[in-house]
Design an enzyme around this catalytic site. Structure first.
Site, PDB file in Angstrom:
ATOM      1  CE  LYS A 177      -1.780   2.574   3.566  1.00 44.93           C
ATOM      2  NZ  LYS A 177      -1.763   3.826   2.705  1.00 44.93           N
ATOM      3  N   GLY A 230       6.764   4.975   8.520  1.00 45.07           N
ATOM      4  CA  GLY A 230       5.788   6.427   8.171  1.00 45.07           C
ATOM      5  C   GLY A 230       6.748   6.718   9.855  1.00 45.07           C
ATOM      6  CB  SER A 231       4.287   9.545  11.608  1.00 44.42           C
ATOM      7  OG  SER A 231       3.100   8.210  12.040  1.00 44.42           O
ATOM      8  CD  GLU A 252      13.657   1.325   8.452  1.00 44.17           C
ATOM      9  OE1 GLU A 252      14.403   1.733   9.601  1.00 44.17           O
ATOM     10  OE2 GLU A 252      14.020  -0.279   8.737  1.00 44.17           O
ATOM     11  CB  CYS A 286      13.795   9.580   6.925  1.00 40.52           C
ATOM     12  SG  CYS A 286      13.477   8.910   6.124  1.00 40.52           S
ATOM     13  CD  GLU A 388       9.701  13.229  11.620  1.00 41.10           C
ATOM     14  OE1 GLU A 388       8.212  12.512  12.316  1.00 41.10           O
ATOM     15  OE2 GLU A 388      10.834  12.582  11.202  1.00 41.10           O
TER      16      GLU A 388
HETATM   17  P1  NAD Z   1       1.609   8.259   8.146  1.00 44.18           P
HETATM   18  O1  NAD Z   1       3.281   7.410   9.237  1.00 44.18           O
HETATM   19  O2  NAD Z   1       1.180   8.843   8.462  1.00 44.18           O
HETATM   20  O3  NAD Z   1       1.866   7.494   6.839  1.00 44.18           O
HETATM   21  C1  NAD Z   1       2.417   6.403   6.871  1.00 44.18           C
HETATM   22  C2  NAD Z   1       1.804   5.462   5.455  1.00 44.18           C
HETATM   23  O4  NAD Z   1       1.021   4.313   6.533  1.00 44.18           O
HETATM   24  C3  NAD Z   1       0.823   5.571   4.795  1.00 44.18           C
HETATM   25  O5  NAD Z   1       0.455   4.632   3.311  1.00 44.18           O
HETATM   26  C4  NAD Z   1      -0.440   5.143   5.901  1.00 44.18           C
HETATM   27  O6  NAD Z   1      -1.515   5.099   4.864  1.00 44.18           O
HETATM   28  C5  NAD Z   1      -0.209   4.630   6.553  1.00 44.18           C
HETATM   29  N1  NAD Z   1      -0.634   3.749   7.960  1.00 44.18           N
HETATM   30  C6  NAD Z   1      -0.976   5.269   8.417  1.00 44.18           C
HETATM   31  N2  NAD Z   1      -1.054   4.357   9.865  1.00 44.18           N
HETATM   32  C7  NAD Z   1      -1.818   3.364   9.779  1.00 44.18           C
HETATM   33  C8  NAD Z   1      -1.930   2.266  10.379  1.00 44.18           C
HETATM   34  N3  NAD Z   1      -2.877   2.872  11.624  1.00 44.18           N
HETATM   35  N4  NAD Z   1      -2.142   1.435  10.134  1.00 44.18           N
HETATM   36  C9  NAD Z   1      -1.945   0.666   8.423  1.00 44.18           C
HETATM   37  N5  NAD Z   1      -0.847   1.819   8.157  1.00 44.18           N
HETATM   38  C10 NAD Z   1      -1.031   3.066   8.595  1.00 44.18           C
HETATM   39  O7  NAD Z   1       3.600   9.106   7.744  1.00 44.18           O
HETATM   40  P2  NAD Z   1       3.922   9.494   6.568  1.00 44.18           P
HETATM   41  O8  NAD Z   1       3.094  11.365   7.224  1.00 44.18           O
HETATM   42  O9  NAD Z   1       2.725   9.299   5.442  1.00 44.18           O
HETATM   43  O10 NAD Z   1       5.506   9.983   7.067  1.00 44.18           O
HETATM   44  C11 NAD Z   1       6.073  10.680   6.728  1.00 44.18           C
HETATM   45  C12 NAD Z   1       6.585  10.152   8.156  1.00 44.18           C
HETATM   46  O11 NAD Z   1       7.556   9.066   7.668  1.00 44.18           O
HETATM   47  C13 NAD Z   1       8.136  11.009   8.987  1.00 44.18           C
HETATM   48  O12 NAD Z   1       7.399  11.000  10.247  1.00 44.18           O
HETATM   49  C14 NAD Z   1       8.724  10.067   8.195  1.00 44.18           C
HETATM   50  O13 NAD Z   1      10.014  10.623   9.401  1.00 44.18           O
HETATM   51  C15 NAD Z   1       8.938   8.865   8.176  1.00 44.18           C
HETATM   52  N6  NAD Z   1       9.940   8.571   7.071  1.00 44.18           N
HETATM   53  C16 NAD Z   1      10.557   7.034   7.609  1.00 44.18           C
HETATM   54  C17 NAD Z   1      11.738   7.347   7.251  1.00 44.18           C
HETATM   55  C18 NAD Z   1      12.092   6.132   7.207  1.00 44.18           C
HETATM   56  O14 NAD Z   1      13.245   5.461   6.918  1.00 44.18           O
HETATM   57  N7  NAD Z   1      12.748   5.785   8.506  1.00 44.18           N
HETATM   58  C19 NAD Z   1      11.478   7.548   5.494  1.00 44.18           C
HETATM   59  C20 NAD Z   1      10.786   8.296   5.081  1.00 44.18           C
HETATM   60  C21 NAD Z   1       9.506   8.846   5.420  1.00 44.18           C
END
Ligand code: NAD
Length: 484
Positions: A177, A230-231, A252, A286, A388
């Site tokens: 996804k 993600g976050s 991550e 990130c 962040e």
């Molecule tokens: P997010 O956590 O809002 O979403 C990331 C993904 O997870 C999306 O596809 C979203 O639909 C899905 N998601 C959200 N809640 C979920 C749940 N409860 N269950 C399953 N899936 C869920 O993050 P974002 O706003 O898209 O991205 C930004 C964040 O990603 C920042 O915190 C950034 O630091 C982090 N990030 C980390 C890395 C790394 O390698 N550590 C790389 C890129 C981004």
């Protein structure tokens, strides 16, 4: 390959494109223009069940496919990504707001490199053997089965393929996804996988938001591993669902990375790289260094030069070649960043440059643009320096000694990456050994060798991606012992 607008994306399940079973859609918005230019499925557990059924049917033959066949198929996908570079780059920039030159030079080439890299990895992947006086053990590394890959919006195709490629290379079937904020290149990847001849059901790409579609993936009992980027907040939620089901997890998550600059650094190299590590992709990487720690003796010199260069960054239409800074990814994210800047002011931060929204004229007049922003005069424990922001916002803090730099650098709950600028390699190595982060760059930033372990510690995540780490994550180790 190009989509005519307005479009309605479909899920890719069992080699075919399907509307979501519940008929629900989410608007897809171009952040540079604020226009709704398409819709995407908001899939539910019904679509995930369809994808799991397809993946189950595909698994027994895909897991036995020769590594040479997997190598050829993954390479073919990489070739098709390269052939469609321009269309994919345009789609990425329209979806995410990033400058098109960045999509062309970084995001899309890296997506094809991910497939090429793991195409060869599956040809070289080997397992261990351990022998003693009475027995020999060997490790079978077998595909897990069906795995879930969930990725964010900041580097959409780049990070999506960073998960999918090793999962497929290791012989798994995948339910993936992309972020609902940037779904288009994920959809185009499905078209590419079909054209490349990937067998039906091996890769299923579903669209939707986190609570509805993402959680349906995480909760499904037949999806045995989740690779998530993600976050930290979403990572926490995913871990709380997956841990009692004993799923394998790679998380991550967020970061608040320090960039430590010593007086003995290579000044020109440091300054030009710090411009990138602060503001590349509007600071939405990130790995960006959002807390810049500067040795006190060069603090004023650095501040003057850095502010002067930052003021020259052109913020504007992502489709223009001279744009250095595009739009931030969404209205929600724009509001979050602007709120963080207000918080910084309330905490006593002095805005050295930026701090405001940018009104771009012409087709981007309603877009979400923010000036690159530099803030000083904040302590290490305030919100601005510990939470962040993930935007074009950095802070400056002076330090007087190595140990103080380390203390400041380690003063957050995150631990993803760190950059160190000094000509004294012993000092750099000392800091590298003491710093609480998964990745350390000395006199460089974002130099990536895809074989290296990638990931964070503390609240930046669990597990490592890249190279053998990824191949090991996407396989189960089984020890087989034979007595002599
Ligand atoms: P997010 O956590 O809002 O979403 C990331 C993904 O997870 C999306 O596809 C979203 O639909 C899905 N998601 C959200 N809640 C979920 C749940 N409860 N269950 C399953 N899936 C869920 O993050 P974002 O706003 O898209 O991205 C930004 C964040 O990603 C920042 O915190 C950034 O630091 C982090 N990030 C980390 C890395 C790394 O390698 N550590 C790389 C890129 C981004």
């Amino acid at each position: 390959m190009q989509l005519s607008t307005p479009f309605q994306l479909e899920n890719f399940i069992d080699g075919e494109f399907h509307h979501p079973a519940n008929g629900q859609h989410i608007d897809n918005i171009n952040p540079a223009t604020a226009e709704v230019y398409g819709q995407i499925p908001n899939s539910s557990d019904i679509d995930i069940q369809m994808a799991v059924d397809a993946a189950k049917r595909a698994f027994s033959s895909w897991s036995k496919t020769s590594t040479e066949t997997r190598f050829k198929l993954l390479n073919k996908i990489a070739d098709l990504i390269d052939e469609n570079l321009n269309e994919l780059a345009l789609a990425e920039s329209n979806d995410n707001g990033k400058p098109i030159w960045l999509s062309k030079e970084v995001d899309i080439p890296r997506a094809s490199s991910n497939f090429r890299f793991f195409a060869t990895a599956c040809m070289h992947f080997a397992s261990e053997s351990h022998h003693n006086e009475s027995s020999i053990n060997y490790t079978l590394r077998q595909p897990i089965g069906i795995v879930g890959c969930i990725s964010p919006w900041n580097l959409p195709l780049y990070l999506f393929t960073w998960k999918i490629a090793p999962a497929l290379a290791a012989g798994n079937c995948v339910i993936a996804k992309p972020s609902e904020v940037t779904p288009v290149t994920g959809y185009l990847l499905a078209k590419i996988a079909k054209e490349a001849g990937l067998p039906n059901g091996v890769l299923n790409i579903v669209h939707g938001d986190g609570p509805s579609c993402g959680e349906a993936i995480v909760k499904h009992p037949d999806i045995k591993a989740i690779s998530f980027t993600g976050s930290t907040k979403a990572g926490e939620r995913i871990a709380s669902i997956a841990a009692p089901m004993f799923k394998k997890l790679s998380l991550e998550l967020g970061g608040k990375n320090p960039n430590i600059i010593f007086a003995d650094c290579d000044w020109d190299k440091m300054l030009s790289t710090t411009m990138r590590s602060s503001f590349a992709n509007q600071g939405q990487i990130c790995l960006c260094g959002s807390r810049i720690l500067i040795e006190a003796s060069i603090y004023e010199k650095f501040k003057t030069a850095f502010v002067e260069r930052t003021k020259k960054l052109t913020v504007g239409d992502p489709l223009l070649d001279n744009t250095k800074q595009g739009a931030v990814a969404s209205k929600v994210h724009f509001d979050k960043i602007m709120k963080c800047i207000e918080t910084a002011k309330k905490e006593g931060g002095i805005i050295l440059c930026g701090g405001n929204a940018v009104q771009v004229s012409g087709r981007c007049e309603n877009g979400y643009f923010i000036e690159p922003t530099i803030i000083e005069n904040l302590g290490s424990h305030c919100k601005t320096n510990t939470e962040e922001i993930f935007g074009p916002v950095v802070t400056l803090q002076p330090f007087y000694a190595v140990e103080e730099a380390l203390e400041l650098a380690n003063a957050t709950t995150y631990g993803l990456a760190c950059t160190i600028w000094t000509q004294d390699i012993s000092k750099a190595n000392h800091i590298a050994s003491k710093i609480e982060s998964g990745i350390v760059w000395i006199n460089c930033w974002l130099q990536r060798d895809l074989r290296t372990p990638f990931g964070g510690i503390k609240n930046s995540g669990v597990g490592r991606e890249g190279g053998w780490e990824a191949m090991r994550f996407f396989t189960e180790a089984k020890n087989v012992c034979t007595m002599f």
